[in-house]
Design a protein around this motif. Structure first.
Motif, PDB file in Angstrom:
ATOM      1  N   GLN A  29       0.848  -1.187   0.000  1.00  0.00           N
ATOM      2  CA  GLN A  29       0.000   0.000   0.000  1.00  0.00           C
ATOM      3  C   GLN A  29       0.885   1.238   0.000  1.00  0.00           C
ATOM      4  N   ASN A  30       0.288   2.381  -0.285  1.00  0.00           N
ATOM      5  CA  ASN A  30       1.053   3.621  -0.217  1.00  0.00           C
ATOM      6  C   ASN A  30       1.412   3.922   1.231  1.00  0.00           C
ATOM      7  N   THR A  31       2.614   4.397   1.453  1.00  0.00           N
ATOM      8  CA  THR A  31       3.029   4.744   2.816  1.00  0.00           C
ATOM      9  C   THR A  31       2.211   5.929   3.316  1.00  0.00           C
ATOM     10  N   ARG A  32       1.771   5.841   4.548  1.00  0.00           N
ATOM     11  CA  ARG A  32       1.001   6.938   5.138  1.00  0.00           C
ATOM     12  C   ARG A  32       1.846   8.206   5.197  1.00  0.00           C
ATOM     13  N   LYS A  33       1.165   9.335   5.066  1.00  0.00           N
ATOM     14  CA  LYS A  33       1.851  10.634   4.976  1.00  0.00           C
ATOM     15  C   LYS A  33       2.706  10.932   6.212  1.00  0.00           C
ATOM     16  N   ASP A  34       2.304  10.401   7.377  1.00  0.00           N
ATOM     17  CA  ASP A  34       3.031  10.731   8.609  1.00  0.00           C
ATOM     18  C   ASP A  34       4.249   9.839   8.849  1.00  0.00           C
ATOM     19  N   PHE A  35       4.586   8.960   7.892  1.00  0.00           N
ATOM     20  CA  PHE A  35       5.786   8.130   8.013  1.00  0.00           C
ATOM     21  C   PHE A  35       6.678   8.350   6.789  1.00  0.00           C
ATOM     22  N   GLU A  36       7.968   8.147   6.973  1.00  0.00           N
ATOM     23  CA  GLU A  36       8.894   8.238   5.847  1.00  0.00           C
ATOM     24  C   GLU A  36       8.761   6.982   4.998  1.00  0.00           C
ATOM     25  N   GLY A  37       8.652   7.169   3.710  1.00  0.00           N
ATOM     26  CA  GLY A  37       8.553   6.019   2.816  1.00  0.00           C
ATOM     27  C   GLY A  37       7.659   6.308   1.629  1.00  0.00           C
ATOM     28  N   ASP A  38       7.730   5.426   0.635  1.00  0.00           N
ATOM     29  CA  ASP A  38       6.916   5.553  -0.578  1.00  0.00           C
ATOM     30  C   ASP A  38       5.954   4.378  -0.732  1.00  0.00           C
ATOM     31  N   VAL A  39       6.465   3.184  -0.437  1.00  0.00           N
ATOM     32  CA  VAL A  39       5.664   1.966  -0.562  1.00  0.00           C
ATOM     33  C   VAL A  39       5.784   1.184   0.746  1.00  0.00           C
ATOM     34  N   THR A  40       4.654   0.627   1.188  1.00  0.00           N
ATOM     35  CA  THR A  40       4.651  -0.115   2.450  1.00  0.00           C
ATOM     36  C   THR A  40       4.254  -1.562   2.215  1.00  0.00           C
ATOM     37  N   LEU A  41       5.076  -2.490   2.726  1.00  0.00           N
ATOM     38  CA  LEU A  41       4.733  -3.909   2.709  1.00  0.00           C
ATOM     39  C   LEU A  41       4.058  -4.248   4.031  1.00  0.00           C
ATOM     40  N   VAL A  42       2.857  -4.803   3.950  1.00  0.00           N
ATOM     41  CA  VAL A  42       2.138  -5.208   5.166  1.00  0.00           C
ATOM     42  C   VAL A  42       2.671  -6.572   5.594  1.00  0.00           C
ATOM     43  N   ASN A  68      20.063  -5.580  -1.471  1.00  0.00           N
ATOM     44  CA  ASN A  68      19.998  -6.325  -2.734  1.00  0.00           C
ATOM     45  C   ASN A  68      19.177  -5.665  -3.850  1.00  0.00           C
ATOM     46  N   VAL A  69      18.411  -4.655  -3.506  1.00  0.00           N
ATOM     47  CA  VAL A  69      17.604  -3.964  -4.523  1.00  0.00           C
ATOM     48  C   VAL A  69      18.078  -2.516  -4.577  1.00  0.00           C
ATOM     49  N   ALA A  70      18.696  -2.147  -5.684  1.00  0.00           N
ATOM     50  CA  ALA A  70      19.321  -0.824  -5.788  1.00  0.00           C
ATOM     51  C   ALA A  70      18.328   0.318  -5.583  1.00  0.00           C
ATOM     52  N   LEU A  71      17.068   0.090  -5.936  1.00  0.00           N
ATOM     53  CA  LEU A  71      16.074   1.167  -5.858  1.00  0.00           C
ATOM     54  C   LEU A  71      15.576   1.417  -4.441  1.00  0.00           C
ATOM     55  N   VAL A  72      15.827   0.480  -3.521  1.00  0.00           N
ATOM     56  CA  VAL A  72      15.410   0.670  -2.123  1.00  0.00           C
ATOM     57  C   VAL A  72      16.548   1.373  -1.392  1.00  0.00           C
ATOM     58  N   SER A  73      16.357   2.661  -1.092  1.00  0.00           N
ATOM     59  CA  SER A  73      17.450   3.436  -0.497  1.00  0.00           C
ATOM     60  C   SER A  73      17.418   3.413   1.026  1.00  0.00           C
ATOM     61  N   LYS A  74      16.219   3.321   1.624  1.00  0.00           N
ATOM     62  CA  LYS A  74      16.080   3.292   3.085  1.00  0.00           C
ATOM     63  C   LYS A  74      14.827   2.518   3.445  1.00  0.00           C
ATOM     64  N   PHE A  75      14.702   2.191   4.733  1.00  0.00           N
ATOM     65  CA  PHE A  75      13.463   1.566   5.205  1.00  0.00           C
ATOM     66  C   PHE A  75      13.277   1.879   6.684  1.00  0.00           C
ATOM     67  N   ASN A  76      12.041   1.720   7.139  1.00  0.00           N
ATOM     68  CA  ASN A  76      11.740   1.763   8.568  1.00  0.00           C
ATOM     69  C   ASN A  76      10.562   0.851   8.823  1.00  0.00           C
ATOM     70  N   VAL A  77      10.472   0.350  10.031  1.00  0.00           N
ATOM     71  CA  VAL A  77       9.387  -0.571  10.395  1.00  0.00           C
ATOM     72  C   VAL A  77       8.553   0.064  11.497  1.00  0.00           C
ATOM     73  N   VAL A  78       7.253   0.127  11.259  1.00  0.00           N
ATOM     74  CA  VAL A  78       6.317   0.625  12.266  1.00  0.00           C
ATOM     75  C   VAL A  78       5.296  -0.468  12.509  1.00  0.00           C
TER      76      VAL A  78
END
Length: 593
Positions: A29-42, A68-78
């Motif tokens: 799903q799209n990442t919620r506006k109040d979190f850093e990110g573009d795409v969210t894996l549930v 391993n995926v060049a396009l993924v520059s950062k991540f965070n888990v909530v």
């Protein structure tokens, strides 16, 4: 290609590598506006196969993807959500890949093996089209256009209810009160001229009922004995018997109505590929009943009437043939559906745009066709919509209190003119340009207001509210499109080729490109749900985001030439998608406002 097409195989590989299991269906799903990110894996669906803490699982997957995926520059888990930051380069490359696609988001419908037939309008020929018909036509036309854009071949059709007692009422009233006048000689639009006599019939009928009741008859007896009703009933019998003078009058008055309808359809901007007439189809289906009897699908009662028992399917017994051998509406609809597939052999499904008062009818119709063994019956859909009301309340055709479609469209044009003049929006345009714009704005307001609401919901239509130049309205979106066209006219450089690559995206640029990326998926979802509201509200979200971008960053005043060009190119593509979205809703977009 959407970013999830890259992420899905990467996550599946990560799950196999880290946890040694096969991933279940992944949910993004799209990442919620109040979190850093573009795409969210549930993460939660993964817990069916992977035991453990969702945050720990998300962290392991995020680390793998970042490495391993060049396009993924950062991540965070909530909690149980893995938010992925996608590198700007992906979105820049994506915009470049779609920049010169004129029909971006649309699939080629010519390659579709099975077509879908969309039925809408289907009026009676005893009165003009009204507010309810407007919602019906706009929904049906838009659904047809959306299905076409999704890759399906589409036929648009209607069945015109041109026979029956209601038609004879107008005919009798014209004979009595028309003084042999035609719409031309009386100065009326044809459908309105005939509709006046339908109202006149009802007025005379009520007068005769009151007279008979004063003579001592009960209301029920008076309704049956009223002379004008007896005349209409006799005229129906004469029509069915083919009496030449009755048939001629019927053809003449119906043509008056068709001429009027065609004007309304042209003004509303809808069209049809084929027409069916109840006078041709009302006997269809009778031979199918015989076939159903032989197969044991139907059953005959002692009085000779034929029924189908659907109680085991949660419905009831439904008559398909009267004891005198005459067909009912259900029989006719069965026959018409079969006839349409004969006429258009590539049809693999049908969409019926009909109000929700007919929900039960279509449940029965679709079930009967399935029991008769037609494979296309699994692809029938009732586009059931709620009624439209105005602030003044409900409408009644017999009493002449309906909101006429032509009058409403004219009122919308006048309302658009009044509001535009008050706001000074169209200063500097010639009078002819203004009049054309008033119509585009007024009809755009009407269509958007009707289509942004989920079809299943009833709605209150407020003309003044619909022409607001702010908020979730057609004019607000049209104004933003015109603003983009103004930027493009003022750009003093060639922006036809996507040859500029900024080193980094402004957050507002990135959000816009993400919305552009979503457009093909929105079309597919809208086609599957038969819901123009999904297109309408997507367009509003896109326009809101563009206006936020417009306020946040300089476009033409930008000093960096490459950045200026990139923002103009982004604006150009946003404008194209707005125009494409609105074309699916049957709405024009003006170049100036």
């Amino acid at each position: 290609m959407h970013i999830t097409h890259i992420l899905i195989p990467a996550v599946e590989e990560a799950v196999r590598t880290i946890f040694g299991v096969t991933a279940p269906k992944l949910e993004f799903q799209n990442t919620r506006k109040d979190f850093e990110g573009d795409v969210t894996l549930v993460i939660f669906p993964l817990l069916k196969e992977i035991k453990g803490n969702p945050v720990a699982i998300g962290t392991q997957l995020g680390t793998y993807l970042q490495e391993n995926v060049a396009l993924v520059s950062k991540f965070n888990v909530v909690s149980g959500f893995l938010n992925l930051v996608i590198d700007d380069s992906y979105y820049i490359q994506f915009l470049q890949s779609i920049y010169t696609q004129k029909a971006y988001g649309f699939k080629d419908s010519s390659a579709s093996e099975k077509a879908v037939m969309v039925e809408y309008s289907s009026p009676n020929t005893n009165k003009p089209l009204h507010l309810g018909h407007i919602r019906n036509n706009l929904l049906g036309y838009s659904v047809a256009e959306i299905c076409k854009a999704s890759g399906k071949k589409v036929y648009k059709t209607q069945i015109i209810n041109d026979r029956g007692i209601h038609i004879c009422k107008s005919m009798v009233a014209w004979q009595k009160f028309g003084n042999s006048k035609t719409p031309e000689s009386a100065g009326f639009k044809g459908d309105k001229w005939v509709g006046n006599f339908y109202v006149a019939f009802d007025k005379q009928y009520k007068t005769e009922i009151n007279t008979l009741m004063q003579e001592g008859f009960s209301e029920e007896e008076a309704k049956k004995k009223a002379p004008i009703m007896l005349e209409a009933q006799q005229m129906l019998l004469d029509w069915e018997a083919g009496k030449p003078e009755v048939i001629q009058l019927w053809k003449t008055m119906n043509q008056w109505v068709y001429d009027g309808f065609n004007q309304t359809y042209a003004n509303l901007g809808v069209n049809f590929d084929s027409l069916y007439y109840e006078s041709d189809t009302y006997l269809l289906g009778k031979e199918v009943v015989q076939l159903g009897l032989e197969k044991g699908i139907f059953e005959k009662d002692p009085d000779g009437s034929v029924w189908i028992d659907l109680t085991s399917d949660g419905l009831d017994r439904k008559i398909v043939l009267r004891s005198d051998g005459t067909a009912v509406y259900m029989t006719q609809d069965i026959g018409t559906a079969i006839q349409r597939v004969k006429d258009f052999p590539d049809v693999g499904g049908m969409v019926y745009t009909v109000g929700n008062e007919q929900d039960y009818h279509f449940k029965v119709l679709f079930l009967i066709l399935k029991k008769l063994g037609f494979d296309w019956a699994d692809h029938l859909y009732h586009l059931s919509y709620g009624m439209v009301e105005l602030p003044s309340g409900k409408m009644k055709s017999r009493e002449g209190t309906v909101v006429d479609a032509d009058d409403l469209m004219e009122e919308m044009t006048q309302t658009a003119a009044k509001i535009s003049q008050e706001l000074g929006k169209l200063d500097g345009l010639s009078e002819d340009e203004k009049q054309k714009l008033y119509k585009i704005i007024g009809l755009g307001a009407l269509k958007y207001f009707m289509l942004k609401v989920d079809p299943k919901k009833s709605m209150l239509f407020n003309p003044e509210e619909s022409v607001d130049f702010a908020g979730n309205t057609g004019p607000f979106i049209q104004y933003t499109y015109a603003r983009i066209q103004s930027i493009l006219r003022k750009a003093d450089f060639d922006f036809s080729q996507p040859d500029v690559t900024p080193p980094v995206l402004h957050p507002k640029e990135k959000e816009l490109i993400k919305l552009l990326e979503a457009f093909p998926g929105v079309i597919q979802n809208a086609a599957q749900a038969y819901s123009p509201a999904l297109i309408a509200n997507y367009t509003y979200d896109l326009v809101k985001e563009y206006n936020s971008f417009y306020q946040a960053v300089p476009i033409l005043p930008e000093l960096n030439a490459d950045l200026k060009k990139f923002r103009v190119q982004l604006s150009y593509k946003v404008g194209e998608v707005i125009a494409s979205s609105f074309s699916l809703l049957g709405i024009e977009v003006p170049n100036r406002m």
